[in-house]
Write a protein that holds these residues in place. Structure first.
Motif, mmCIF file in Angstrom:
data_model
loop_
_atom_site.group_PDB
_atom_site.id
_atom_site.type_symbol
_atom_site.label_atom_id
_atom_site.label_comp_id
_atom_site.label_asym_id
_atom_site.label_seq_id
_atom_site.Cartn_x
_atom_site.Cartn_y
_atom_site.Cartn_z
ATOM 1 N N HIS A 101 0.543 12.427 -44.346
ATOM 2 C CA HIS A 101 1.825 12.010 -43.760
ATOM 3 C C HIS A 101 1.867 12.342 -42.268
ATOM 4 C CE1 HIS A 101 3.511 11.147 -47.742
ATOM 5 N NE2 HIS A 101 3.027 12.311 -48.146
ATOM 6 N N VAL A 102 0.792 12.051 -41.548
ATOM 7 C CA VAL A 102 0.721 12.381 -40.121
ATOM 8 C C VAL A 102 1.733 11.570 -39.331
ATOM 9 C CG1 VAL A 102 -0.761 12.386 -38.080
ATOM 10 C CG2 VAL A 102 -1.705 13.036 -40.304
ATOM 11 N N VAL A 103 1.879 10.291 -39.633
ATOM 12 C CA VAL A 103 2.825 9.435 -38.909
ATOM 13 C C VAL A 103 4.251 9.926 -39.104
ATOM 14 C CG1 VAL A 103 3.828 7.122 -38.819
ATOM 15 C CG2 VAL A 103 1.344 7.390 -38.892
ATOM 16 N N GLU A 104 4.603 10.246 -40.340
ATOM 17 C CA GLU A 104 5.960 10.728 -40.603
ATOM 18 C C GLU A 104 6.188 12.077 -39.926
ATOM 19 O OE1 GLU A 104 9.050 11.414 -44.359
ATOM 20 O OE2 GLU A 104 7.039 10.606 -44.719
ATOM 21 N N ALA A 105 5.161 12.921 -39.858
ATOM 22 C CA ALA A 105 5.286 14.195 -39.150
ATOM 23 C C ALA A 105 5.502 13.965 -37.659
ATOM 24 C CB ALA A 105 4.042 15.047 -39.377
ATOM 25 N N SER A 106 4.785 13.012 -37.077
ATOM 26 C CA SER A 106 4.970 12.714 -35.654
ATOM 27 C C SER A 106 6.392 12.243 -35.378
ATOM 28 C CB SER A 106 3.967 11.658 -35.193
ATOM 29 O OG SER A 106 4.312 10.364 -35.649
ATOM 30 N N LEU A 107 6.967 11.504 -36.312
ATOM 31 C CA LEU A 107 8.345 11.032 -36.145
ATOM 32 C C LEU A 107 9.303 12.203 -35.996
ATOM 33 C CD1 LEU A 107 10.473 8.743 -36.226
ATOM 34 C CD2 LEU A 107 10.489 8.997 -38.719
ATOM 35 N N GLY A 108 9.025 13.307 -36.709
ATOM 36 C CA GLY A 108 9.892 14.471 -36.605
ATOM 37 C C GLY A 108 10.003 14.985 -35.191
ATOM 38 N N ILE A 156 10.361 14.483 -44.459
ATOM 39 C CA ILE A 156 9.408 15.305 -43.699
ATOM 40 C C ILE A 156 9.815 15.328 -42.225
ATOM 41 C CG2 ILE A 156 7.013 15.477 -42.903
ATOM 42 C CD1 ILE A 156 6.171 14.244 -45.586
ATOM 43 N N SER A 157 10.104 14.157 -41.679
ATOM 44 C CA SER A 157 10.518 14.056 -40.275
ATOM 45 C C SER A 157 11.809 14.820 -40.029
ATOM 46 C CB SER A 157 10.717 12.589 -39.892
ATOM 47 O OG SER A 157 9.596 11.818 -40.215
ATOM 48 N N LEU A 158 12.783 14.638 -40.926
ATOM 49 C CA LEU A 158 14.073 15.296 -40.750
ATOM 50 C C LEU A 158 13.939 16.809 -40.858
ATOM 51 C CD1 LEU A 158 16.309 12.840 -42.808
ATOM 52 C CD2 LEU A 158 16.166 13.047 -40.316
ATOM 53 N N CYS A 159 13.122 17.273 -41.786
ATOM 54 C CA CYS A 159 12.914 18.717 -41.942
ATOM 55 C C CYS A 159 12.261 19.302 -40.694
ATOM 56 C CB CYS A 159 12.053 18.977 -43.173
ATOM 57 S SG CYS A 159 11.796 20.743 -43.519
ATOM 58 N N LEU A 160 11.250 18.631 -40.166
ATOM 59 C CA LEU A 160 10.587 19.115 -38.955
ATOM 60 C C LEU A 160 11.536 19.095 -37.761
ATOM 61 C CD1 LEU A 160 7.101 17.369 -39.328
ATOM 62 C CD2 LEU A 160 7.589 19.817 -39.552
ATOM 63 N N ALA A 161 12.300 18.006 -37.617
ATOM 64 C CA ALA A 161 13.201 17.882 -36.473
ATOM 65 C C ALA A 161 14.319 18.916 -36.526
ATOM 66 C CB ALA A 161 13.782 16.475 -36.428
ATOM 67 N N PHE A 162 14.947 19.075 -37.682
ATOM 68 C CA PHE A 162 16.069 20.007 -37.779
ATOM 69 C C PHE A 162 15.606 21.458 -37.722
ATOM 70 C CE2 PHE A 162 18.484 16.306 -39.077
ATOM 71 C CZ PHE A 162 19.766 16.596 -38.609
ATOM 72 N N GLN A 256 -0.229 12.273 -32.080
ATOM 73 C CA GLN A 256 -0.175 12.401 -33.531
ATOM 74 C C GLN A 256 0.031 11.042 -34.185
ATOM 75 O OE1 GLN A 256 2.906 15.311 -34.238
ATOM 76 N NE2 GLN A 256 1.932 16.791 -32.873
ATOM 77 N N PHE A 257 0.919 10.238 -33.614
ATOM 78 C CA PHE A 257 1.180 8.905 -34.161
ATOM 79 C C PHE A 257 -0.079 8.043 -34.106
ATOM 80 C CE2 PHE A 257 2.324 4.449 -33.450
ATOM 81 C CZ PHE A 257 3.109 4.195 -34.569
ATOM 82 N N VAL A 258 -0.761 8.062 -32.952
ATOM 83 C CA VAL A 258 -1.984 7.261 -32.802
ATOM 84 C C VAL A 258 -3.045 7.723 -33.795
ATOM 85 C CG1 VAL A 258 -3.879 6.712 -31.227
ATOM 86 C CG2 VAL A 258 -1.527 6.664 -30.395
ATOM 87 N N LEU A 259 -3.187 9.032 -33.957
ATOM 88 C CA LEU A 259 -4.149 9.537 -34.934
ATOM 89 C C LEU A 259 -3.789 9.084 -36.345
ATOM 90 C CD1 LEU A 259 -4.769 13.235 -33.766
ATOM 91 C CD2 LEU A 259 -6.443 11.378 -33.804
ATOM 92 N N GLY A 260 -2.506 9.147 -36.672
ATOM 93 C CA GLY A 260 -2.076 8.752 -38.011
ATOM 94 C C GLY A 260 -2.388 7.303 -38.314
ATOM 95 N N VAL A 261 -2.194 6.434 -37.321
ATOM 96 C CA VAL A 261 -2.395 4.997 -37.532
ATOM 97 C C VAL A 261 -3.870 4.612 -37.440
ATOM 98 C CG1 VAL A 261 -1.873 2.693 -36.622
ATOM 99 C CG2 VAL A 261 -0.071 4.422 -36.741
ATOM 100 N N LEU A 262 -4.552 5.098 -36.393
ATOM 101 C CA LEU A 262 -5.915 4.622 -36.135
ATOM 102 C C LEU A 262 -6.992 5.461 -36.819
ATOM 103 C CD1 LEU A 262 -5.687 3.732 -32.326
ATOM 104 C CD2 LEU A 262 -5.329 2.255 -34.316
#
Length: 337
Positions: A101-108, A156-162, A256-262
């Motif tokens: 879930h690297v992309v979702e983590a980057s969203l956080g 995951i994103s919300l937990c990391l952000a908050f 992180q987003f680029v790593l998650g996608v590519l």
């Protein structure tokens, strides 16, 4: 600007790029620690971080803050809260990366500035400028779009952000430098983490000694992975404007987003692209407003006028993840994922 100050700024920028670059590339490191689980990795990170941070403090001989801290129960309590919150943040992030879930983590970390602003309004009664209200509204819309895309809230994103926004709020009140604050937090984390690792070993479930010397070295390196970016960040924070650090902070989630996608080949259907596009639009608006307000404030001060007090934009004053010597507001970024 003198030649010396220009050189200092270049050194600061290089350290800033190094710090956020390492934070952005850290998703490549956590999978190397398998078959250790996320909780074991987290415990090793807590234990070994204390050793590396204590070594850094020994080198720079910065210990005066410790005596002051132990005589202030309220600050100690806040440090304990910060340690608990960053434990949640670190643990969720490690689990997210190693679970695909690297992309979702980057969203956080993309939406973290928006959450920070929202918490400033709700908890600190700060006033938002119209552009900030618009950015927060777009961020809420993005979360709704992503909820539809994922078929569930992006928890995951919300937990990391908050958790990271809460960490920044607590660290702002503690007002300790990045290395000192991390030392205090990991000192609180140390005994529970060490106790868990000893318990894991007694059950024969520890991977530290069972997977060879290389695996043990990698687990010990979690402390270096935590401390080294913080040292670079501290070197940057005293040499470049906080607004520059605020812009550099977006490098980490972008990487992180680029790593998650590519690299990790995570799926990005159209609705997720739409959600991320809304988040990026909100951050662009927030950045533009922060830079414009910074210029207006500078002109007002130059003219001898008091600038209008509004909510602090995260571009101009973020925490650093995860304390900054330059300003208390930047204190949490130092312990990024």
């Amino acid at each position: 600007m003198t030649g010396k100050s220009a050189a200092e700024r270049r050194i600061g920028l290089l350290n800033g790029f190094a710090a956020y670059g390492m934070w952005g590339l850290v998703p490549l490191f956590w999978p190397l620690l398998k078959p250790a689980g996320a909780v074991e990795i987290l415990a090793h990170r807590m234990v070994w971080s204390l050793f590396f941070v204590a070594a850094a403090l020994l080198v720079v001989r910065r210990w005066a803050w410790l005596g002051e801290l132990v005589r202030q129960p309220r600050r100690l309590a806040l440090i304990t809260v910060a340690a608990a919150v960053i434990t949640v943040n670190w643990g969720v992030y490690i689990w997210a990366v190693n679970s695909g879930h690297v992309v979702e983590a980057s969203l956080g970390y993309f939406i973290n500035p928006l959450v920070t602003i929202a918490m400033g309004v709700l908890l600190l009664k700060e006033r938002l400028r119209p552009a900030q209200w618009a950015a927060v509204g777009i961020g809420v819309a993005a979360v709704l779009v992503l909820t539809i895309g994922y078929g569930r809230p992006p928890w995951i994103s919300l937990c990391l952000a908050f958790s990271f926004a809460t960490y920044g709020l607590v660290k702002k009140k503690v007002n300790l430098g990045g290395v000192e604050s991390l030392a205090a937090e990991t000192a609180i984390q140390f005994l529970p983490a060490l106790g868990f690792l000893l318990w894991l070993g007694a059950r024969g479930e520890s991977t530290f000694a069972a997977e060879g010397a290389g695996h043990a070295v990698l687990l010990a390196a979690t402390g270096l992975v935590t401390a080294l970016p913080l040292v670079c960040f501290g070197a940057a924070a005293i040499r470049v404007p906080l607004s520059t650090l605020g812009l550099l902070q977006y490098l980490a989630p972008v990487f992180q987003f680029v790593l998650g996608v590519l690299y990790f080949k995570e799926a990005m259907p159209p609705e997720r692209w739409a959600g991320f596009a809304l988040v990026w639009l909100a951050l662009t608006l927030l950045t533009w407003d922060a830079l414009r307000t910074s210029r207006r404030t500078a002109r007002a001060l130059a003219d001898g006028r008091a600038p209008l007090a509004t909510a602090t934009a995260p571009v101009a004053a973020e925490r650093s993840p995860e304390g900054v010597p330059a300003a208390p507001e930047a204190d949490a970024l130092g312990t990024r994922p």
